[in-house]
Design an enzyme around this catalytic site. Structure first.
Site, short mmCIF file in Angstrom:
data_model
loop_
_atom_site.label_atom_id
_atom_site.label_comp_id
_atom_site.label_asym_id
_atom_site.label_seq_id
_atom_site.Cartn_x
_atom_site.Cartn_y
_atom_site.Cartn_z
N TYR A 142 0.86 -1.19 0.00
CA TYR A 142 0.00 0.00 0.00
C TYR A 142 0.89 1.23 0.00
O TYR A 142 1.83 1.33 0.78
CB TYR A 142 -0.88 0.00 1.26
CG TYR A 142 -1.82 1.17 1.37
CD1 TYR A 142 -2.84 1.36 0.44
CD2 TYR A 142 -1.70 2.09 2.40
CE1 TYR A 142 -3.72 2.43 0.54
CE2 TYR A 142 -2.56 3.17 2.52
CZ TYR A 142 -3.57 3.34 1.58
OH TYR A 142 -4.44 4.39 1.70
N ASP A 237 9.24 3.04 0.05
CA ASP A 237 8.14 3.63 0.80
C ASP A 237 8.37 3.27 2.26
O ASP A 237 8.06 2.17 2.71
CB ASP A 237 6.80 3.08 0.30
CG ASP A 237 5.62 3.64 1.10
OD1 ASP A 237 5.86 4.29 2.14
OD2 ASP A 237 4.47 3.41 0.69
N LYS A 265 3.60 8.70 9.06
CA LYS A 265 3.43 8.07 10.37
C LYS A 265 4.40 8.62 11.44
O LYS A 265 4.19 9.71 11.91
CB LYS A 265 3.46 6.55 10.21
CG LYS A 265 2.30 6.14 9.26
CD LYS A 265 1.96 4.69 9.20
CE LYS A 265 0.63 4.50 8.49
NZ LYS A 265 0.68 3.89 7.17
C1 LIG Z 1 0.05 4.39 5.81
C2 LIG Z 1 0.84 4.18 4.60
C3 LIG Z 1 0.77 5.07 3.51
C4 LIG Z 1 -0.23 6.18 3.44
O1 LIG Z 1 -0.03 7.15 4.42
P1 LIG Z 1 -1.24 8.11 4.83
O2 LIG Z 1 -0.62 9.07 5.80
O3 LIG Z 1 -2.28 7.23 5.44
O4 LIG Z 1 -1.71 8.78 3.60
C5 LIG Z 1 1.65 4.87 2.46
N1 LIG Z 1 2.54 3.88 2.47
C6 LIG Z 1 2.64 3.01 3.49
C7 LIG Z 1 3.67 1.93 3.47
C8 LIG Z 1 1.77 3.11 4.58
O5 LIG Z 1 1.85 2.22 5.56
#
Ligand SMILES: *Cc1c(COP(=O)(O)O)cnc(C)c1O
Length: 427
Positions: A142, A237, A265
């Site tokens: 994701y 990411d 995060k």
């Molecule tokens: C949570 C998450 C996102 C998205 O971040 P948001 O602040 O919710 O938009 C993107 N990549 C990874 C790996 C994530 O865990």
């Protein structure tokens, strides 16, 4: 009727599905979402006054526990000087310098307001930099909810079994190529088939959006080699892993160099913050230095920056925190393993640093297909048994659990005892 049930009924009238982010709705595990009122350290307290040991920690940011005093105090002080200017501040330079000092391969960084924005912007930059349109992502990873990423996109999308996403055009999806996680040969094949067309490979270096999935030895190294050979931008990411697996994130922990890195995060200490950064050679293509457009009214917001700055400074100056997180998660692993090994069902516990997940499977869980093939109905039962007894696990088998330093060995013992006494009957 509990207060949470009442609130959920009321919420559904004015908020689609009653929540502002789908996974909170408990659709995957069933039942009514619990509405929270406050939290401190390792514990959350719901609208009915029930206490929970927290294993999601706001999906990662609360790595030092809830309402961590230095962060709360810094936010309070900063708010008195105005909550936003729309003009640059010295604090933004300090934040950028701090990130550059902690993260490998980051010469320059641009702040945004979410992980979604960070990944979306990093992809645009990679495309602008290479002049290519296609990119490769992995099934079950994701990268936020920007259109291009909503193809085989893990947790939220997997939880709701959305195969094709209405609202995302075929034209957009066409440029998104996907491969199974840990399958280097599949990536090599895509690179051969689309030679000279691939701008980027984006990956969660340790995946957390299909449960916790660990990269097999050689996999990330192999991707690095393909990127070098084909002139592809390698994007880590690190929205989940950044500042969690080490002060320098997965890059440091795994010893692999990325070309661009995205954060979210932990970087905001619980405020809405994201960032993307990398080598100057690539980052200089971002506006106003270069011609790749990217902007944000509240980007670098002072309240968000002071929360993140305080959090990251604490992590940088106290790196024993990472050993503590590792020890606590290893202790949880041992406890869970001891209880599950006497239950009458096959299971797999995946752990990397302070990310951990349990899958009811008799095969290794190393990609999306194997995570999806596990007995997730059993996980849902386990989730509710734990929740009823005061342990808040992620409400989906496709999510990693997050450990915070606030969690004590005693909390972990209590969690394992609850699993033994109440959870095991469901297995
Ligand atoms: C949570 C998450 C996102 C998205 O971040 P948001 O602040 O919710 O938009 C993107 N990549 C990874 C790996 C994530 O865990």
């Amino acid at each position: 009727m509990t207060k949470s049930e009442e609130l959920f009924e009321r919420a559904k009238k004015s908020i689609p599905g009653g929540v502002n982010s789908p996974v909170r709705a408990f659709k995957s595990v069933g039942g009514t979402p619990i509405f929270m009122e406050r939290a401190k350290g390792a514990y959350m307290y719901d609208a009915d006054g029930m206490k929970y040991i927290d294993y999601i920690n706001s999906w990662g940011p609360m790595i030092l526990g809830h309402a961590y005093e230095p962060v709360v105090k810094a936010i309070q002080d900063k708010a008195l000087q105005s909550t936003s200017f729309g003009a640059p501040t010295e604090l933004e330079i300090e934040m950028a310098e701090l990130i550059v000092s902690m993260a490998p391969n980051v010469d320059m960084v641009r702040m945004v307001s979410s992980g979604t924005e960070a990944c979306m912007s990093a992809l645009r930059l990679a495309r602008g930099y290479t002049g290519r349109n296609k990119f490769i992502k992995f099934e079950g990873c994701y990268h936020g909810h920007a259109d291009a990423f909503l193809v085989k996109a893990g947790s939220g999308v997997a939880t709701f079994n959305i195969q094709t996403v209405p609202g995302v055009t075929a034209g957009v999806s066409m440029d998104t190529l996907t491969a199974p996680y840990n399958d280097l040969a599949a990536v090599q094949q895509l690179a051969d088939e689309h030679k000279g067309e691939i701008a980027a490979i984006i990956i969660e270096p340790v995946a957390g959006n299909m449960g916790c999935i660990i990269p097999e030895p050689g996999f990330l190294e192999g991707l690095r080699t393909i990127c070098d050979k084909e002139g592809i931008v390698f994007i880590f990411d690190e929205v989940m892993t950044g500042f969690r697996l080490a002060a320098g994130g997965a890059q440091e922990r795994l010893g692999i160099n990325a070309d661009l890195v995205t954060y979210g995060k932990v970087i905001g200490g619980g405020m809405p913050v994201g960032a993307f950064g990398g080598k100057k050679e690539i980052m200089q293509h971002i506006a106003p230095l270069g011609n790749v457009s990217q902007a944000g009214t509240l980007s670098g917001n002072p309240i968000a920056m002071i929360a993140g700055y305080t959090m990251l400074t604490t992590l940088k100056e106290n790196q024993s925190i990472y050993k503590e997180l590792e020890d606590k998660t290893a202790y949880l692993y041992k406890g869970l393993d001891a209880v599950l090994s006497v239950a009458n069902t096959p299971y797999v516990i995946n752990r990397f640093g302070s990310m951990i997940s349990v899958h009811f499977s008799d095969k290794p869980v190393n990609n999306f297909a194997s995570a999806a093939a596990a007995n997730n109905t059993l996980f849902n039962k386990l989730f509710h048994a734990m929740l009823d007894n005061g342990v808040y696990l992620p409400p989906s088998a496709f999510e990693t659990w997050f450990i915070s330093t606030a969690l004590s060995m005693k909390d972990i013992d209590e969690t394992v005892d609850i699993l033994r006494e109440f959870g095991i009957g469901n297995l």
